[in-house]
Design a protein around this motif. Structure first.
Motif, PDB file in Angstrom:
ATOM      1  N   LYS A  93     -36.521  23.537 -17.272  1.00 30.62           N
ATOM      2  CA  LYS A  93     -37.720  22.940 -16.685  1.00 30.62           C
ATOM      3  C   LYS A  93     -37.244  22.174 -15.457  1.00 30.62           C
ATOM      4  CE  LYS A  93     -40.183  22.321 -21.074  1.00 30.62           C
ATOM      5  NZ  LYS A  93     -40.841  21.310 -21.973  1.00 30.62           N
ATOM      6  N   ALA A  94     -37.524  22.727 -14.269  1.00 26.62           N
ATOM      7  CA  ALA A  94     -36.913  22.220 -13.043  1.00 26.62           C
ATOM      8  C   ALA A  94     -37.960  21.821 -12.019  1.00 26.62           C
ATOM      9  CB  ALA A  94     -35.968  23.274 -12.456  1.00 26.62           C
ATOM     10  N   VAL A  95     -37.496  21.101 -11.011  1.00 23.99           N
ATOM     11  CA  VAL A  95     -38.340  20.723  -9.883  1.00 23.99           C
ATOM     12  C   VAL A  95     -37.514  20.857  -8.612  1.00 23.99           C
ATOM     13  CG1 VAL A  95     -37.769  18.249  -9.961  1.00 23.99           C
ATOM     14  CG2 VAL A  95     -39.966  18.993  -9.003  1.00 23.99           C
ATOM     15  N   ASN A  96     -38.171  21.228  -7.524  1.00 23.93           N
ATOM     16  CA  ASN A  96     -37.511  21.385  -6.229  1.00 23.93           C
ATOM     17  C   ASN A  96     -37.454  20.061  -5.480  1.00 23.93           C
ATOM     18  OD1 ASN A  96     -37.174  24.489  -5.537  1.00 23.93           O
ATOM     19  ND2 ASN A  96     -39.057  24.230  -6.717  1.00 23.93           N
ATOM     20  N   LEU A  97     -36.296  19.733  -4.974  1.00 21.65           N
ATOM     21  CA  LEU A  97     -36.144  18.540  -4.146  1.00 21.65           C
ATOM     22  C   LEU A  97     -36.341  18.935  -2.680  1.00 21.65           C
ATOM     23  CD1 LEU A  97     -33.194  16.721  -5.926  1.00 21.65           C
ATOM     24  CD2 LEU A  97     -35.625  16.782  -6.497  1.00 21.65           C
TER      25      LEU A  97
ATOM     26  N   LEU B 259     -37.833  17.018 -17.604  1.00 22.50           N
ATOM     27  CA  LEU B 259     -37.224  17.998 -16.703  1.00 22.50           C
ATOM     28  C   LEU B 259     -35.737  18.123 -17.010  1.00 22.50           C
ATOM     29  CD1 LEU B 259     -39.050  16.889 -13.472  1.00 22.50           C
ATOM     30  CD2 LEU B 259     -39.278  19.132 -14.554  1.00 22.50           C
ATOM     31  N   SER B 260     -35.233  19.348 -16.932  1.00 28.63           N
ATOM     32  CA  SER B 260     -33.828  19.574 -17.275  1.00 28.63           C
ATOM     33  C   SER B 260     -32.987  20.041 -16.092  1.00 28.63           C
ATOM     34  CB  SER B 260     -33.727  20.615 -18.397  1.00 28.63           C
ATOM     35  OG  SER B 260     -34.288  21.861 -17.990  1.00 28.63           O
TER      36      SER B 260
ATOM     37  N   GLY C  99     -28.198  14.202 -17.648  1.00 32.35           N
ATOM     38  CA  GLY C  99     -28.237  15.427 -18.428  1.00 32.35           C
ATOM     39  C   GLY C  99     -28.994  16.570 -17.778  1.00 32.35           C
ATOM     40  N   MET C 100     -28.941  16.673 -16.444  1.00 33.55           N
ATOM     41  CA  MET C 100     -29.698  17.698 -15.730  1.00 33.55           C
ATOM     42  C   MET C 100     -28.771  18.697 -15.045  1.00 33.55           C
ATOM     43  SD  MET C 100     -32.769  15.420 -14.047  1.00 33.55           S
ATOM     44  CE  MET C 100     -33.782  16.887 -13.734  1.00 33.55           C
ATOM     45  N   LYS C 101     -29.242  19.940 -14.915  1.00 33.92           N
ATOM     46  CA  LYS C 101     -28.529  20.983 -14.209  1.00 33.92           C
ATOM     47  C   LYS C 101     -29.001  21.063 -12.749  1.00 33.92           C
ATOM     48  CE  LYS C 101     -26.290  22.326 -17.882  1.00 33.92           C
ATOM     49  NZ  LYS C 101     -24.821  22.108 -17.998  1.00 33.92           N
ATOM     50  N   VAL C 102     -28.185  21.724 -11.907  1.00 34.58           N
ATOM     51  CA  VAL C 102     -28.483  21.824 -10.473  1.00 34.58           C
ATOM     52  C   VAL C 102     -28.433  23.284 -10.025  1.00 34.58           C
ATOM     53  CG1 VAL C 102     -27.772  21.182  -8.138  1.00 34.58           C
ATOM     54  CG2 VAL C 102     -27.551  19.529 -10.012  1.00 34.58           C
ATOM     55  N   ILE C 103     -29.459  23.711  -9.311  1.00 31.97           N
ATOM     56  CA  ILE C 103     -29.465  24.990  -8.606  1.00 31.97           C
ATOM     57  C   ILE C 103     -29.364  24.676  -7.117  1.00 31.97           C
ATOM     58  CG2 ILE C 103     -30.784  27.068  -8.053  1.00 31.97           C
ATOM     59  CD1 ILE C 103     -32.294  26.618 -10.723  1.00 31.97           C
TER      60      ILE C 103
END
Length: 521
Positions: free
Chosen positions: A32-36, A234-235, A274-278
């Motif tokens: 569950k992600a969001v764009n910065l 969000l993860s 505890g979040m991942k990064v794309i």
């Protein structure tokens, strides 16, 4: 990118099975992600006030302008689109009568024409023949104090351009007058603008831009935002970056250094919560689509074979620097290449080389974006099938459609629930790859969902709750957002909202959560 309020974008990513030896083996799907967005790659529509301190902020790089002679009542025109003389004989403007600005100083500019030459001084008058601007292709645009669209052009010889006749434009006028009868006076019409990274940094200039950008990076996204994102379910985050990041701390002008340090910090904050990064290479040198979010100077798409090596070098920089980070989920090789300007042959060569560069450092997912425009959405499937831990990103556009913009709230919801499911089905097969599909109202905003047809699973990767209704109520937005969450919530890989922070409330996931439009937990 110019904000387009009624634009819907659909986005498909095909996901191929992963290796058991992945570095990020602890990656828990679905994300569950969001764009910065508008953080490390500027998109002025998301925060227009960033540009408020620029003098002549309406005349930035890439601004498209047209000029009508007040004496002749005809428009300046690069005859044949460029390569010959400039005339003043067109009763109405189109492509040949439109000039793209290259900003040299706050008041001096180069004017690029349809065929990409620059307007300059020649022996037979004003012409557009040079491929590279010099002093003779540089003009000061003098604006009338009480009418900023009434302008005169001072050439490098100190004299003004004048429309002597419809077929003769020269730079030899010394008098000064703003009367309609003055042959050196023109009415300027701005027909399009860009507000991207090039525009903001070149607009402020080398003395002010570094501090402006640093202040923006420090305040637009903070550690507290990562805390908020994690606390609200969000993860992961998807972070757009530009090609200039690879040349930190001293990238080519007008870009300013520091974005790699900001990205370093983002990884640290993400890991803490505890979040991942794309990482998404959103802007490539020479521009893959001409949009402001690609870092384009003037809106021309010029990326091709000659740019492959330098673009791979950016990917290698990112993989080498961040491949050791345990919370790296994926690297996207390019955002939204546009057909036919970007050829399939060039894109395939680049994707192969970019994939190999990443694999030297990490087994994180590699995302390949399919081409926008007239291209087969499955054209990259065969390439991706030869790779490991790869996703294909394909966009559907429903732009300025009367049938779409005229939809009721319920029709928009039905569109999410029914039409796109049908579109997705036409791109998959029982033995096909997982598919990531999405929608958004903007060129960079994507909504993604994944489907592995053999299991009937879906994944939603990038989406927004804005839609083409000016009269929508809070309940309408809640229902529209929930419909998308329900549809894309079945995805196996995850989804990412566009965007986290934005002046336009419904584009801001932070605002939507704080105001109870969306609940993720």
């Amino acid at each position: 990118m110019v904000y387009l309020p009624f634009l819907l974008i659909f986005n498909l990513i095909s996901y191929f099975p992963s290796s058991s030896h992945a570095q990020n083996a602890d990656l828990i799907l679905p994300l569950k992600a969001v764009n910065l967005g508008n953080w490390l790659v500027t998109e002025g529509w998301m925060k227009p006030s960033l540009f408020d301190g620029i003098i002549n902020k309406d005349l930035l790089d890439g601004t498209q302008v047209q000029f009508r002679s007040t004496k002749l009542n005809k428009y300046l025109c690069a005859e044949n689109g460029g390569g010959t003389v400039v005339v003043a004989n067109r009763p109405s403007p189109s492509g040949w009568e439109t000039f793209r600005l290259w900003r040299v100083t706050e008041s001096c500019f180069n004017l690029r024409v349809f065929n990409k030459q620059f307007v300059g001084l020649g022996s037979q008058g004003v012409q557009a023949v040079s491929d590279t601007p010099t002093d003779t292709e540089t003009f000061e645009i003098v604006r009338k104090d009480d009418d900023r669209n009434r302008v005169r052009f001072k050439a490098s010889n100190g004299l003004f351009l004048q429309a002597q006749s419809e077929t003769l434009v020269t730079a030899d006028y010394a008098e000064s007058s703003w009367d309609d009868s003055d042959p050196s006076v023109f009415i300027m019409t701005i027909v399009n603008t860009l507000q991207g990274e090039f525009q903001i940094t070149n607009g402020y200039g080398p003395d002010k831009a570094p501090q402006v950008m640093q202040d923006h990076w420090n305040s637009y996204i903070t550690e507290e935002d990562f805390n908020f994102m994690s606390a609200n379910g969000l993860s992961a985050v998807r972070i757009p970056v530009g090609w200039w990041i690879a040349q930190d701390p001293t990238p080519p002008k007008p870009f300013v250094g520091g974005s790699s340090i900001a990205l370093d910090t983002a990884f640290t904050w993400a890991e803490k919560y505890g979040m991942k990064v794309i990482i998404d290479l959103h802007a490539v040198k020479a521009s893959q689509n001409g949009d402001e979010h690609s870092g384009a100077r003037d809106g021309f798409l010029e990326w091709g074979d000659s740019n492959i090596d330098e673009t791979v070098a950016v990917i290698e920089f990112l993989a080498a620097r961040y491949g050791v980070r345990p919370n790296l989920a994926a690297i996207a090789l390019m955002n939204e290449p546009r057909a036919p300007g970007v050829t399939l042959d060039a894109l395939t060569k680049y994707y192969k080389a970019g994939y190999d560069a990443i694999r030297k450092y990490t087994n994180a997912y590699v995302i390949l974006s399919a081409r926008l425009g007239p291209a087969d959405p499955k054209e990259l499937f065969s390439l991706a099938s030869t790779m490991n831990r790869v996703a294909i990103d394909v966009h559907y556009y429903n732009l300025f459609s009367d049938s779409f913009t005229g939809m009721t709230v319920q029709q928009n919801i039905d569109f999410v629930n029914n039409q796109r499911a049908s579109d997705l089905g036409s791109l998959t097969s029982a033995n096909g790859p997982l598919v990531l599909v999405g929608n958004s109202s903007l060129g960079t905003g994507l909504v993604l969902a994944t489907c592995k047809c053999s299991r009937n699973e879906f994944q939603s990767g990038e989406w927004t709750a804005e839609f083409a209704r000016n009269d929508a109520s809070m309940e309408d937005y809640q229902r529209f957002a929930k419909a998308q969450l329900d549809v894309y919530g079945h995805a196996t890989f995850g989804w990412a909202y566009w965007a986290y922070n934005c002046d336009r409330n419904h584009w801001s996931l932070k605002w939507m959560i704080e105001n109870n439009f969306i609940q993720l937990k």
